[in-house]
Design a protein around this motif. Structure first.
Motif, PDB file in Angstrom:
ATOM      1  N   ARG A  80      -6.261  12.793  -4.490  1.00 58.64           N
ATOM      2  CA  ARG A  80      -7.247  13.578  -4.377  1.00 58.64           C
ATOM      3  C   ARG A  80      -9.448  13.053  -4.143  1.00 58.64           C
ATOM      4  NH1 ARG A  80      -5.302  18.051  -4.574  1.00 58.64           N
ATOM      5  NH2 ARG A  80      -3.224  18.959  -6.219  1.00 58.64           N
ATOM      6  N   GLU A  81      -9.131  11.724  -4.882  1.00 62.48           N
ATOM      7  CA  GLU A  81     -10.680  11.549  -4.250  1.00 62.48           C
ATOM      8  C   GLU A  81     -10.856  10.994  -3.176  1.00 62.48           C
ATOM      9  OE1 GLU A  81     -10.755   8.163  -7.097  1.00 62.48           O
ATOM     10  OE2 GLU A  81     -11.114   9.229  -9.065  1.00 62.48           O
ATOM     11  N   LEU A  82     -10.282  11.087  -2.443  1.00 64.12           N
ATOM     12  CA  LEU A  82     -10.313  10.662  -0.981  1.00 64.12           C
ATOM     13  C   LEU A  82     -10.088  12.051  -0.248  1.00 64.12           C
ATOM     14  CD1 LEU A  82      -6.982   7.292  -1.024  1.00 64.12           C
ATOM     15  CD2 LEU A  82      -9.515   7.570  -0.309  1.00 64.12           C
ATOM     16  N   LEU A  83      -9.124  12.669  -0.566  1.00 67.17           N
ATOM     17  CA  LEU A  83      -9.111  14.310   0.388  1.00 67.17           C
ATOM     18  C   LEU A  83     -10.922  14.106  -0.170  1.00 67.17           C
ATOM     19  CD1 LEU A  83      -6.108  15.697  -1.117  1.00 67.17           C
ATOM     20  CD2 LEU A  83      -6.474  15.004   1.124  1.00 67.17           C
ATOM     21  N   LEU A 107     -16.959  12.475   4.697  1.00 68.00           N
ATOM     22  CA  LEU A 107     -16.833  12.187   6.289  1.00 68.00           C
ATOM     23  C   LEU A 107     -16.718  13.897   7.272  1.00 68.00           C
ATOM     24  CD1 LEU A 107     -15.222  10.057   5.199  1.00 68.00           C
ATOM     25  CD2 LEU A 107     -17.099   9.616   5.873  1.00 68.00           C
ATOM     26  N   ARG A 108     -15.949  14.601   7.544  1.00 64.98           N
ATOM     27  CA  ARG A 108     -15.542  15.600   8.243  1.00 64.98           C
ATOM     28  C   ARG A 108     -16.865  16.763   8.516  1.00 64.98           C
ATOM     29  NH1 ARG A 108     -13.922  20.857   7.589  1.00 64.98           N
ATOM     30  NH2 ARG A 108     -12.912  20.467   5.907  1.00 64.98           N
ATOM     31  N   ASP A 132     -10.790   6.004   9.192  1.00 60.95           N
ATOM     32  CA  ASP A 132     -11.048   5.106   7.803  1.00 60.95           C
ATOM     33  C   ASP A 132     -10.173   5.536   7.097  1.00 60.95           C
ATOM     34  OD1 ASP A 132     -11.810   2.866   9.509  1.00 60.95           O
ATOM     35  OD2 ASP A 132     -13.676   3.135   9.665  1.00 60.95           O
ATOM     36  N   ALA A 133     -11.081   7.024   6.778  1.00 61.66           N
ATOM     37  CA  ALA A 133     -10.175   7.633   5.671  1.00 61.66           C
ATOM     38  C   ALA A 133      -9.396   7.813   5.508  1.00 61.66           C
ATOM     39  CB  ALA A 133     -11.109   8.607   4.990  1.00 61.66           C
ATOM     40  N   ARG A 160      -8.975  18.414  15.230  1.00 62.97           N
ATOM     41  CA  ARG A 160      -7.949  17.384  14.338  1.00 62.97           C
ATOM     42  C   ARG A 160      -8.074  17.184  12.993  1.00 62.97           C
ATOM     43  NH1 ARG A 160      -2.953  16.976  13.595  1.00 62.97           N
ATOM     44  NH2 ARG A 160      -1.984  14.701  12.697  1.00 62.97           N
ATOM     45  N   PRO A 161      -9.305  16.762  12.458  1.00 62.88           N
ATOM     46  CA  PRO A 161     -10.217  16.557  10.655  1.00 62.88           C
ATOM     47  C   PRO A 161      -9.538  17.781  10.031  1.00 62.88           C
ATOM     48  CG  PRO A 161     -11.577  15.832  12.707  1.00 62.88           C
ATOM     49  CD  PRO A 161     -10.124  16.586  13.879  1.00 62.88           C
TER      50      PRO A 161
END
Length: 215
Positions: A111-114, A120-121, A131-132, A174-175
């Motif tokens: 969830r932190e990565l989300l 970033l998006r 990268d993420a 796409r992101p």
């Protein structure tokens, strides 16, 4: 000697970064002089960098002409996605067999990565988002606690980056799709549904396949 090595490494990183982020596109002819001028160095370290990148399969050298950036082939796309699906599905099966506290900690990391992907998006950072994306999937793979599988997955890094950037260039939406599907994958892990995860992962990776290769 140290200066020569440093120049060679700088030429290597400069060229490789531009191949991976799509600045040097697949099929494009680049020259030693082009890179040497950009970096303010002689052609000798660039030539050595090109040889290294040819060995890695990113460039194809043509004497006295330069180097062509090797495009990502349809066969390579299929092979990378098949390998990813097998490894990630296995990793989640192992994760869901662990104690609840371990699964909860893994979900918290994902969830932190989300959240990082959302930032970033919104910034429009394509390379950062790719990268993420890779870190998200690598985190899942790490839960298998299998160093050989993790090493194998890491060996796909450069291919994943090139494919990811290319897919985002072809489909600007796409992101957003990736983030939504990542969220769904995390929810399936949280609910402990390995079969549904495998099905959703196949659909998720199939989106990359369709974007790069067509329906």
């Amino acid at each position: 000697m140290a200066q020569q090595t440093a120049a060679k490494d700088r030429a290597y990183r400069y060229t490789k970064d531009r191949v991976l982020n799509g600045t040097f596109a697949g099929g494009e002819l680049i020259s030693e002089g082009q890179v040497a001028d950009a970096l303010g160095m002689s052609r000798t370290p660039v030539r050595e960098a090109f040889l290294r990148l040819e060995a890695e399969g990113l460039l194809r050298l043509y004497p006295k002409r330069g180097a062509v950036v090797v495009p990502v082939s349809a066969r390579e796309v299929e092979a990378v996605l098949e390998a990813r699906e097998l490894i990630e599905s296995h990793a989640v099966t192992k994760l869901l067999a662990k104690p609840a506290a371990v699964r909860e900690a893994a979900v918290a990391r994902l969830r932190e990565l989300l959240a990082a992907q959302t930032e970033l998006r919104e910034r429009g950072d394509v390379r950062g988002f790719v990268d993420a994306d890779r870190r998200f999937h690598s985190t899942i793979v790490a839960e298998a606690d299998n160093p050989i599988l993790s090493e194998l997955y890491e060996s796909l890094r450069d291919r994943q980056l090139r494919m990811g950037v290319d897919a985002l260039v072809r489909d600007p939406d796409r992101p957003r799709t990736i983030h939504r599907e990542h969220t769904e994958l995390v929810e399936l892990i949280e609910r402990g549904e390995p079969d549904a995860f495998r099905s959703r992962l196949a659909h998720h990776l199939g989106g990359t396949r369709r974007t790069l290769l067509g329906p």
